[in-house]
Design a protein around this motif. Structure first.
Motif, PDB file in Angstrom:
ATOM      1  N   GLU A 142     -92.368 -68.977 -10.410  1.00 22.90           N
ATOM      2  CA  GLU A 142     -93.250 -69.258  -9.279  1.00 22.90           C
ATOM      3  C   GLU A 142     -94.610 -69.709  -9.801  1.00 22.90           C
ATOM      4  OE1 GLU A 142     -93.174 -66.252  -6.000  1.00 22.90           O
ATOM      5  OE2 GLU A 142     -91.939 -65.128  -7.430  1.00 22.90           O
ATOM      6  N   VAL A 143     -95.241 -70.617  -9.058  1.00 20.28           N
ATOM      7  CA  VAL A 143     -96.568 -71.111  -9.420  1.00 20.28           C
ATOM      8  C   VAL A 143     -97.428 -71.179  -8.166  1.00 20.28           C
ATOM      9  CG1 VAL A 143     -97.890 -73.052 -10.354  1.00 20.28           C
ATOM     10  CG2 VAL A 143     -95.676 -72.469 -11.345  1.00 20.28           C
ATOM     11  N   LYS A 144     -98.670 -70.768  -8.301  1.00 23.77           N
ATOM     12  CA  LYS A 144     -99.620 -70.893  -7.205  1.00 23.77           C
ATOM     13  C   LYS A 144    -100.991 -71.244  -7.774  1.00 23.77           C
ATOM     14  CE  LYS A 144    -100.951 -65.968  -6.952  1.00 23.77           C
ATOM     15  NZ  LYS A 144    -101.031 -64.765  -6.074  1.00 23.77           N
ATOM     16  N   VAL A 145    -101.892 -71.669  -6.885  1.00 24.29           N
ATOM     17  CA  VAL A 145    -103.265 -72.006  -7.256  1.00 24.29           C
ATOM     18  C   VAL A 145    -104.194 -71.120  -6.443  1.00 24.29           C
ATOM     19  CG1 VAL A 145    -105.028 -73.804  -7.170  1.00 24.29           C
ATOM     20  CG2 VAL A 145    -102.724 -74.366  -7.934  1.00 24.29           C
ATOM     21  N   VAL A 146    -105.169 -70.481  -7.109  1.00 25.37           N
ATOM     22  CA  VAL A 146    -106.044 -69.533  -6.412  1.00 25.37           C
ATOM     23  C   VAL A 146    -107.512 -69.895  -6.631  1.00 25.37           C
ATOM     24  CG1 VAL A 146    -104.335 -67.684  -6.675  1.00 25.37           C
ATOM     25  CG2 VAL A 146    -106.171 -67.930  -8.370  1.00 25.37           C
ATOM     26  N   ASP A 147    -108.361 -69.358  -5.739  1.00 30.54           N
ATOM     27  CA  ASP A 147    -109.802 -69.547  -5.889  1.00 30.54           C
ATOM     28  C   ASP A 147    -110.384 -68.445  -6.773  1.00 30.54           C
ATOM     29  OD1 ASP A 147    -110.022 -67.252  -4.328  1.00 30.54           O
ATOM     30  OD2 ASP A 147    -110.602 -68.331  -2.503  1.00 30.54           O
ATOM     31  N   ASP A 148    -111.698 -68.427  -6.913  1.00 28.93           N
ATOM     32  CA  ASP A 148    -112.344 -67.465  -7.806  1.00 28.93           C
ATOM     33  C   ASP A 148    -112.161 -66.014  -7.357  1.00 28.93           C
ATOM     34  OD1 ASP A 148    -113.196 -69.476  -9.455  1.00 28.93           O
ATOM     35  OD2 ASP A 148    -115.189 -69.625  -8.560  1.00 28.93           O
ATOM     36  N   GLU A 149    -111.807 -65.810  -6.084  1.00 29.14           N
ATOM     37  CA  GLU A 149    -111.571 -64.460  -5.571  1.00 29.14           C
ATOM     38  C   GLU A 149    -110.091 -64.091  -5.596  1.00 29.14           C
ATOM     39  OE1 GLU A 149    -113.988 -66.498  -3.873  1.00 29.14           O
ATOM     40  OE2 GLU A 149    -115.295 -65.355  -5.221  1.00 29.14           O
ATOM     41  N   ILE A 168    -108.129 -77.726  -5.440  1.00 27.97           N
ATOM     42  CA  ILE A 168    -108.136 -77.378  -6.858  1.00 27.97           C
ATOM     43  C   ILE A 168    -108.546 -75.919  -7.060  1.00 27.97           C
ATOM     44  CG2 ILE A 168    -109.270 -77.807  -9.077  1.00 27.97           C
ATOM     45  CD1 ILE A 168    -109.455 -80.717  -8.351  1.00 27.97           C
ATOM     46  N   GLY A 169    -107.790 -75.236  -7.912  1.00 25.22           N
ATOM     47  CA  GLY A 169    -108.098 -73.848  -8.248  1.00 25.22           C
ATOM     48  C   GLY A 169    -107.420 -73.459  -9.542  1.00 25.22           C
ATOM     49  N   GLU A 170    -107.464 -72.169  -9.862  1.00 23.41           N
ATOM     50  CA  GLU A 170    -106.835 -71.690 -11.092  1.00 23.41           C
ATOM     51  C   GLU A 170    -105.329 -71.550 -10.905  1.00 23.41           C
ATOM     52  OE1 GLU A 170    -107.142 -68.112 -14.440  1.00 23.41           O
ATOM     53  OE2 GLU A 170    -108.109 -67.862 -12.477  1.00 23.41           O
ATOM     54  N   ILE A 171    -104.574 -72.029 -11.899  1.00 26.75           N
ATOM     55  CA  ILE A 171    -103.119 -71.958 -11.857  1.00 26.75           C
ATOM     56  C   ILE A 171    -102.657 -70.566 -12.270  1.00 26.75           C
ATOM     57  CG2 ILE A 171    -100.977 -72.926 -12.778  1.00 26.75           C
ATOM     58  CD1 ILE A 171    -102.659 -75.448 -13.491  1.00 26.75           C
ATOM     59  N   GLY A 210    -105.782 -76.622 -11.504  1.00 33.53           N
ATOM     60  CA  GLY A 210    -104.750 -77.529 -11.019  1.00 33.53           C
ATOM     61  C   GLY A 210    -104.750 -77.605  -9.514  1.00 33.53           C
ATOM     62  N   VAL A 211    -103.906 -78.493  -9.000  1.00 36.31           N
ATOM     63  CA  VAL A 211    -103.768 -78.658  -7.558  1.00 36.31           C
ATOM     64  C   VAL A 211    -102.294 -78.890  -7.250  1.00 36.31           C
ATOM     65  CG1 VAL A 211    -104.278 -81.129  -7.770  1.00 36.31           C
ATOM     66  CG2 VAL A 211    -104.508 -80.003  -5.544  1.00 36.31           C
ATOM     67  N   ILE A 212    -101.797 -78.247  -6.208  1.00 36.52           N
ATOM     68  CA  ILE A 212    -100.415 -78.418  -5.766  1.00 36.52           C
ATOM     69  C   ILE A 212    -100.422 -79.261  -4.500  1.00 36.52           C
ATOM     70  CG2 ILE A 212     -98.328 -77.248  -4.953  1.00 36.52           C
ATOM     71  CD1 ILE A 212     -99.150 -74.827  -6.625  1.00 36.52           C
ATOM     72  N   ASP A 213     -99.643 -80.344  -4.507  1.00 34.74           N
ATOM     73  CA  ASP A 213     -99.644 -81.214  -3.329  1.00 34.74           C
ATOM     74  C   ASP A 213     -98.677 -80.691  -2.271  1.00 34.74           C
ATOM     75  OD1 ASP A 213     -97.047 -82.040  -3.982  1.00 34.74           O
ATOM     76  OD2 ASP A 213     -97.701 -83.925  -4.897  1.00 34.74           O
TER      77      ASP A 213
END
Length: 523
Positions: free
Chosen positions: A347-354, A363-366, A399-402
């Protein structure tokens, strides 16, 4: 299931592999069958037991690429030890750090590296040094000859009980942001990761996979190689050091290689050969590449020259699944700028600083999750708390997930350039500059600036015999980059500093050129 299973299958109790099937082949010609590899592994395992190695003990491996490297690794795995695979490019103090941090009890090392070890012999926990001296290098008097490993019995009867959650390998991360940390791999991590690759790419007994990197790194052993062995195929091992793309292309034809892992800079060298079409690459089905994103120019050029070869871009990291995401060749035409979609069971997700999951397009952290994500760094409680959260590995990459689920890599969090209130992602600038015919390699970094906070600096490696000016490069970027993204300074080097996995060590470049814009004081 334990890692030793990969070789146990030639023994009578399992016998699902033919002992006379080739398992390993050096690019120079020497081969070992599965039977030979298993017998040698058992001899090494018994010898290590005789040296007092027990379950949980760490055994350092400081060797160049060889058939014996695999035998040592599997021997340690079979007796429940932890293989500490060490970068042979490290200097004395760096070696001391890893040996002390890991608490290695035994060190198997190449004779040519003895001089680096001599000053620290009494400053590490190592009790036994075993010296590999194939090239007739002198074995130091404080070490034992490699022959001691071959004297062990070929039947391994003193095998401890091993659980899949037991550790098997301690891999020190490549260090793109500073001092390396030891990622602790379990038998479960290793078997699952090999199975994920085999399932994804349909490896079988006819697969011939070639590794081009150093075996101390996951990009050379865990990526492709162990998956090929799990599938009963053959692994071709490149020699260490002095990489030559022409020699690699020759080996592909000679060994009928079907799958190969090439780092991006290797692909660029290959595609810039004037006679590239003269090489026999008919057997080659897939090229895997990771470490840095592949620039679009290379994707287009490879497809133009060799439409039968599938380019599989991969993204991952030692602690967070070395191949967490991959791009199928069929998607290259429309999604070639992305790293692809998650591997099976990942599984992969992108998150913000929180730590909040971001929606598509942001765009956020992978973050990655799956059976090949390690659970911890060795003796690094603070780093563990930051990196491994609720089963997810926070990679430190942006990264960014489309909307279709494809991941695009934007760079390291620390690599992002903040200039005049704008976010600049280095890969965008690098993708443009590398297309210039005189540019061999490029890395884009942010350097401090009194007015804009940071500005873009392009570090350029020119092709041999070619010249190019800053003005020419800026003119070339015209119409391709927004004005604020264009480099405000250039540095020309003979080569870029890289890790074993081919990643550019931008933290070193940032440190070296951080004063580039400071006013010069006349003496």
């Amino acid at each position: 299931m334990e890692v030793g299973y990969l070789l146990d299958r030639v023994e009578s109790r399992l016998q699902t592999l033919k002992p006379d099937q080739d398992a390993l082949a050096l690019e120079t010609g020497e081969t070992w069958t599965y039977g030979k590899l298993n017998e040698t592994t058992n001899r090494y395992a018994n010898a290590l037991l005789d040296k007092g190695v027990r379950k949980g003990d760490r055994v350092g491996i400081l060797l160049f690429n060889s058939l014996e490297y695999f035998a040592v690794y599997f021997a340690v795995a079979k007796i429940g030890g932890i293989a500490v695979r060490i970068n042979f490019r490290l200097e004395t103090e760096e070696l001391a750090y890893i040996l002390n941090d890991s608490g290695s009890k035994v060190l198997c090392f190449d004779a040519s590296l003895a001089e680096r070890l001599e000053p620290i012999r009494g400053c590490t926990p190592v009790e036994t040094f075993i010296c590999y001296d194939r090239n007739a290098d002198k074995v130091p008097d404080w070490a034992e000859s490699w022959e001691v490993l071959g004297e062990g019995d070929k039947m391994l009867d003193r095998r401890p009980e091993i659980e899949e959650t037991d550790p098997v390998m301690l891999m020190y991360t490549s260090g793109t942001t500073g001092r390396p940390k030891g990622a602790l791999w379990t038998h479960r991590n290793t078997i699952w990761f090999a199975a994920m690759q085999s399932l994804k790419w349909n490896f079988d007994g006819n697969t011939v996979g070639m590794t081009t990197g150093p075996l101390y790194h996951v990009g050379a052993m865990e990526d492709v190689a162990l998956a090929v062995l799990l599938s009963g195929g053959t692994v071709v091992i490149s020699r260490s050091g002095n990489f030559e793309i022409r020699r690699t292309l020759e080996v592909i034809g000679e060994k009928q290689v079907s799958d190969i892992f090439l780092f991006p800079f290797m692909i660029y060298e290959m595609l810039k050969l004037s006679d590239i079409e003269s090489y026999r690459l008919d057997s080659l089905q897939r090229i895997y590449s990771g470490g840095d994103p592949i620039i679009s120019w290379a994707i287009d050029r490879l497809h133009e020259l060799f439409p039968h070869i599938g380019l599989i871009q991969v993204y991952g990291l030692t602690e967070g699944t070395p191949i967490a995401v991959s791009l199928d060749p069929s998607d290259a035409a429309t999604k070639g700028y992305t790293a692809g979609k998650p591997m099976p069971f990942t599984e992969v997700k992108v998150v913000d600083d929180e730590g909040r999951t971001l929606s598509a397009g942001k765009i956020g952290e992978i973050c990655t999750k799956g059976p090949a994500v390690v659970s911890e760094y060795w003796n690094k409680a603070e780093a563990n708390a930051k990196t491994f959260v609720d089963g997810w590995c926070h990679t430190g990459d942006l990264g960014v997930i489309d909307a279709e689920g494809y991941l695009t890599i934007s760079g390291r969090k620390k690599d992002m350039i903040r200039s005049g209130g704008e976010n600049i992602y280095p890969v965008e600038v690098e993708d443009v500059l590398i297309r210039h015919d005189a540019v061999q390699d490029v890395a884009v970094i942010g350097i401090p600036d009194p007015k804009f906070i940071e500005t873009v600096c392009a570090v350029i490696v020119k092709k041999p015999g070619r010249s190019v000016s800053e003005k020419e490069l800026l003119e070339f970027a015209g119409g391709k980059l927004a004005r604020y993204k264009k480099p405000r300074s250039f540095v020309f080097l003979d080569e870029l500093p890289r890790t074993a996995s081919g990643k550019v060590q931008k933290f070193r470049l940032r440190d070296q050129y951080k004063h580039l814009h400071e006013p010069q004081v006349n003496s």
